[in-house]
Design a protein around this motif. Structure first.
Motif, PDB file in Angstrom:
ATOM      1  N   ALA A 128     -89.284 -86.529  -2.952  1.00 32.15           N
ATOM      2  CA  ALA A 128     -90.577 -87.117  -3.298  1.00 32.15           C
ATOM      3  C   ALA A 128     -91.260 -87.701  -2.060  1.00 32.15           C
ATOM      4  O   ALA A 128     -92.454 -87.487  -1.824  1.00 32.15           O
ATOM      5  CB  ALA A 128     -90.388 -88.196  -4.359  1.00 32.15           C
ATOM      6  N   ALA A 129     -90.498 -88.451  -1.258  1.00 31.97           N
ATOM      7  CA  ALA A 129     -91.071 -89.048  -0.050  1.00 31.97           C
ATOM      8  C   ALA A 129     -91.536 -87.981   0.928  1.00 31.97           C
ATOM      9  O   ALA A 129     -92.630 -88.072   1.503  1.00 31.97           O
ATOM     10  CB  ALA A 129     -90.047 -89.968   0.609  1.00 31.97           C
ATOM     11  N   PHE A 146     -99.789 -95.893   9.079  1.00 28.50           N
ATOM     12  CA  PHE A 146     -98.745 -95.185   8.351  1.00 28.50           C
ATOM     13  C   PHE A 146     -97.750 -94.555   9.325  1.00 28.50           C
ATOM     14  O   PHE A 146     -96.532 -94.603   9.132  1.00 28.50           O
ATOM     15  CB  PHE A 146     -99.394 -94.118   7.463  1.00 28.50           C
ATOM     16  CG  PHE A 146     -98.486 -93.534   6.423  1.00 28.50           C
ATOM     17  CD1 PHE A 146     -97.304 -94.154   6.052  1.00 28.50           C
ATOM     18  CD2 PHE A 146     -98.820 -92.347   5.796  1.00 28.50           C
ATOM     19  CE1 PHE A 146     -96.475 -93.612   5.084  1.00 28.50           C
ATOM     20  CE2 PHE A 146     -98.002 -91.786   4.830  1.00 28.50           C
ATOM     21  CZ  PHE A 146     -96.829 -92.426   4.469  1.00 28.50           C
ATOM     22  N   ALA A 147     -98.264 -93.977  10.401  1.00 28.28           N
ATOM     23  CA  ALA A 147     -97.399 -93.332  11.392  1.00 28.28           C
ATOM     24  C   ALA A 147     -96.448 -94.334  12.024  1.00 28.28           C
ATOM     25  O   ALA A 147     -95.258 -94.038  12.231  1.00 28.28           O
ATOM     26  CB  ALA A 147     -98.250 -92.666  12.462  1.00 28.28           C
ATOM     27  N   ALA A 148     -96.939 -95.534  12.353  1.00 25.91           N
ATOM     28  CA  ALA A 148     -96.081 -96.549  12.970  1.00 25.91           C
ATOM     29  C   ALA A 148     -94.952 -96.960  12.028  1.00 25.91           C
ATOM     30  O   ALA A 148     -93.814 -97.180  12.455  1.00 25.91           O
ATOM     31  CB  ALA A 148     -96.909 -97.760  13.362  1.00 25.91           C
ATOM     32  N   ARG A 149     -95.267 -97.063  10.734  1.00 25.60           N
ATOM     33  CA  ARG A 149     -94.231 -97.408   9.762  1.00 25.60           C
ATOM     34  C   ARG A 149     -93.158 -96.326   9.688  1.00 25.60           C
ATOM     35  O   ARG A 149     -91.956 -96.614   9.688  1.00 25.60           O
ATOM     36  CB  ARG A 149     -94.852 -97.591   8.373  1.00 25.60           C
ATOM     37  CG  ARG A 149     -95.710 -98.822   8.201  1.00 25.60           C
ATOM     38  CD  ARG A 149     -96.259 -98.891   6.787  1.00 25.60           C
ATOM     39  NE  ARG A 149     -97.178 -99.983   6.592  1.00 25.60           N
ATOM     40  CZ  ARG A 149     -96.833-101.222   6.257  1.00 25.60           C
ATOM     41  NH1 ARG A 149     -95.545-101.502   6.084  1.00 25.60           N
ATOM     42  NH2 ARG A 149     -97.743-102.160   6.096  1.00 25.60           N
ATOM     43  N   VAL A 150     -93.592 -95.066   9.627  1.00 23.75           N
ATOM     44  CA  VAL A 150     -92.647 -93.962   9.433  1.00 23.75           C
ATOM     45  C   VAL A 150     -91.752 -93.791  10.659  1.00 23.75           C
ATOM     46  O   VAL A 150     -90.525 -93.670  10.543  1.00 23.75           O
ATOM     47  CB  VAL A 150     -93.398 -92.662   9.115  1.00 23.75           C
ATOM     48  CG1 VAL A 150     -92.439 -91.472   9.077  1.00 23.75           C
ATOM     49  CG2 VAL A 150     -94.131 -92.779   7.783  1.00 23.75           C
ATOM     50  N   VAL A 151     -92.352 -93.789  11.857  1.00 28.14           N
ATOM     51  CA  VAL A 151     -91.556 -93.616  13.076  1.00 28.14           C
ATOM     52  C   VAL A 151     -90.616 -94.806  13.270  1.00 28.14           C
ATOM     53  O   VAL A 151     -89.453 -94.639  13.660  1.00 28.14           O
ATOM     54  CB  VAL A 151     -92.471 -93.435  14.302  1.00 28.14           C
ATOM     55  CG1 VAL A 151     -91.653 -93.392  15.587  1.00 28.14           C
ATOM     56  CG2 VAL A 151     -93.293 -92.162  14.164  1.00 28.14           C
ATOM     57  N   GLY A 152     -91.090 -96.000  12.998  1.00 27.00           N
ATOM     58  CA  GLY A 152     -90.231 -97.174  13.117  1.00 27.00           C
ATOM     59  C   GLY A 152     -89.070 -97.137  12.140  1.00 27.00           C
ATOM     60  O   GLY A 152     -87.937 -97.525  12.482  1.00 27.00           O
ATOM     61  N   ALA A 208     -96.180 -98.651   2.771  1.00 29.74           N
ATOM     62  CA  ALA A 208     -94.889 -99.332   2.706  1.00 29.74           C
ATOM     63  C   ALA A 208     -94.021 -98.738   1.597  1.00 29.74           C
ATOM     64  O   ALA A 208     -92.804 -98.578   1.767  1.00 29.74           O
ATOM     65  CB  ALA A 208     -95.085-100.825   2.474  1.00 29.74           C
ATOM     66  N   ALA A 209     -94.640 -98.388   0.467  1.00 26.16           N
ATOM     67  CA  ALA A 209     -93.881 -97.823  -0.646  1.00 26.16           C
ATOM     68  C   ALA A 209     -93.291 -96.462  -0.277  1.00 26.16           C
ATOM     69  O   ALA A 209     -92.117 -96.184  -0.563  1.00 26.16           O
ATOM     70  CB  ALA A 209     -94.778 -97.696  -1.875  1.00 26.16           C
ATOM     71  N   VAL A 210     -94.074 -95.612   0.378  1.00 26.74           N
ATOM     72  CA  VAL A 210     -93.586 -94.281   0.752  1.00 26.74           C
ATOM     73  C   VAL A 210     -92.480 -94.404   1.801  1.00 26.74           C
ATOM     74  O   VAL A 210     -91.453 -93.709   1.733  1.00 26.74           O
ATOM     75  CB  VAL A 210     -94.739 -93.413   1.279  1.00 26.74           C
ATOM     76  CG1 VAL A 210     -94.208 -92.081   1.810  1.00 26.74           C
ATOM     77  CG2 VAL A 210     -95.758 -93.164   0.178  1.00 26.74           C
ATOM     78  N   THR A 211     -92.678 -95.286   2.776  1.00 30.46           N
ATOM     79  CA  THR A 211     -91.656 -95.483   3.813  1.00 30.46           C
ATOM     80  C   THR A 211     -90.358 -95.999   3.210  1.00 30.46           C
ATOM     81  O   THR A 211     -89.262 -95.525   3.549  1.00 30.46           O
ATOM     82  CB  THR A 211     -92.169 -96.464   4.878  1.00 30.46           C
ATOM     83  OG1 THR A 211     -93.406 -95.981   5.410  1.00 30.46           O
ATOM     84  CG2 THR A 211     -91.168 -96.594   6.007  1.00 30.46           C
ATOM     85  N   THR A 212     -90.469 -96.972   2.307  1.00 34.25           N
ATOM     86  CA  THR A 212     -89.279 -97.507   1.635  1.00 34.25           C
ATOM     87  C   THR A 212     -88.594 -96.438   0.801  1.00 34.25           C
ATOM     88  O   THR A 212     -87.356 -96.348   0.763  1.00 34.25           O
ATOM     89  CB  THR A 212     -89.665 -98.700   0.752  1.00 34.25           C
ATOM     90  OG1 THR A 212     -90.301 -99.704   1.549  1.00 34.25           O
ATOM     91  CG2 THR A 212     -88.439 -99.293   0.066  1.00 34.25           C
TER      92      THR A 212
END
Length: 301
Positions: free
Chosen positions: A277-278, A161-167, A243-247
């Motif tokens: 919300a995110a 999750f961290a990699a998705r958010v930072v990216g 992926a949903a939260v990052t999007t």
């Protein structure tokens, strides 16, 4: 005011000495990491007296000292620290290596020269230097984004999750400085009105916000693993949820920026709701990780 500035400069000197000592005593050599931190320190050492001049009411007829001060502190101190750290941190976060090491040299040269030119342009009212400064930050952000994207593509799946958010945070940096560069080319003046609001949204809620929150997700998870012993495990990725939260976060930031820059007033409330919300979901995850540390892991003394 000047006593406070002197204390800040003393603290900065101690910080610099600590970085130099760590670099000298390190078992492995990571020269670029410390170069970024030392460059950030140099910019902050100029930004502190600039702030003291403004706070003391000293007149500055040469240009816009407030904008120069903000450039030195935000793009120089904070920005160089984050950009420099990401060159080491994001490959570690994605379990990869920096794909294009030479691009870090380009990023360092472009970012530091961009900050210097931008501060000079605003502080001394030199419009060409302002434009050159923003373009330098664009090149530095682009070089960083290339390496971040390469690490993201090469990372083993599923992504944390961290990699998705930072990216997800990094494109907003390039978008912000590119927009500011376009505005500077247009009139060469300090960012004002809707442009300033849009750049601020992209930088603060987009780049800085997601980078900091994503980093906290990773660092708290690592702390749980380290402090909890062999029995503790890192939180398992949940690809669909993550992926949903990052999007959701990216959509909220992009919509907020567009509503301000393009005058789409009807988008503001829905965009704010998406973003809130995110951020609430991310804050809940961070709070849960912090709670695990406080309640279930015995602290060491």
């Amino acid at each position: 005011i000047w006593v406070a500035a002197a204390l800040l400069l003393c603290g900065l000197a101690l910080w610099t000495a600590a970085i130099v000592t760590l670099r000298r005593n390190s078992l492995r050599s990571f020269p670029w990491a410390t170069r970024w931190y030392l460059a950030a320190t140099a910019f902050f050492s100029i930004g502190i007296p600039a702030g003291a001049l403004m706070a003391s009411g000293v007149p500055w007829p040469h240009g816009d000292l407030l904008s120069a001060h903000m450039v030195l502190n935000l793009a120089g101190w904070l920005g160089a620290t984050i950009v420099g750290t990401l060159h080491t941190f994001y490959p570690s976060l994605t379990q990869t290596r920096l794909r294009y090491p030479r691009l870090q040299i380009a990023a360092f040269a472009a970012w530091t020269s961009g900050v210097a030119m931008l501060a000079t342009g605003y502080g001394l009212a030199v419009a060409p230097a302002t434009v050159a400064g923003w373009l330098g930050l664009c090149l530095g952000a682009l070089a960083l984004l290339v390496n971040v994207t390469a690490s993201l593509l090469a990372a083993p799946r599923p992504l944390s999750f961290a990699a998705r958010v930072v990216g997800a945070a990094q494109p907003f940096l390039l978008a912000a400085v590119a927009l500011a560069a376009a505005a500077a080319i247009g009139d060469g003046a300090t960012l004002t009105g809707s442009t300033r609001a849009t750049v601020g949204t992209l930088l603060v809620t987009g780049w800085i916000g997601l980078t900091v929150l994503g980093s906290l997700l990773h660092l708290l998870a690592v702390l749980i693993r380290v402090r909890g012993g062999l029995g503790a495990t890192m939180p398992a990725p949940n690809p669909r949820h993550d992926a949903a939260v990052t999007t959701l976060a990216m959509a909220g930031i992009a919509a907020s920026a567009l509503s301000q820059g393009a005058g789409l007033d009807g988008w503001r409330a829905p965009a704010a709701a998406l973003l809130l919300a995110a951020y609430l979901i991310l804050a809940a995850r961070i709070t849960t990780l912090a709670g695990r540390i406080l309640l279930h892991i015995r602290p060491s003394v």
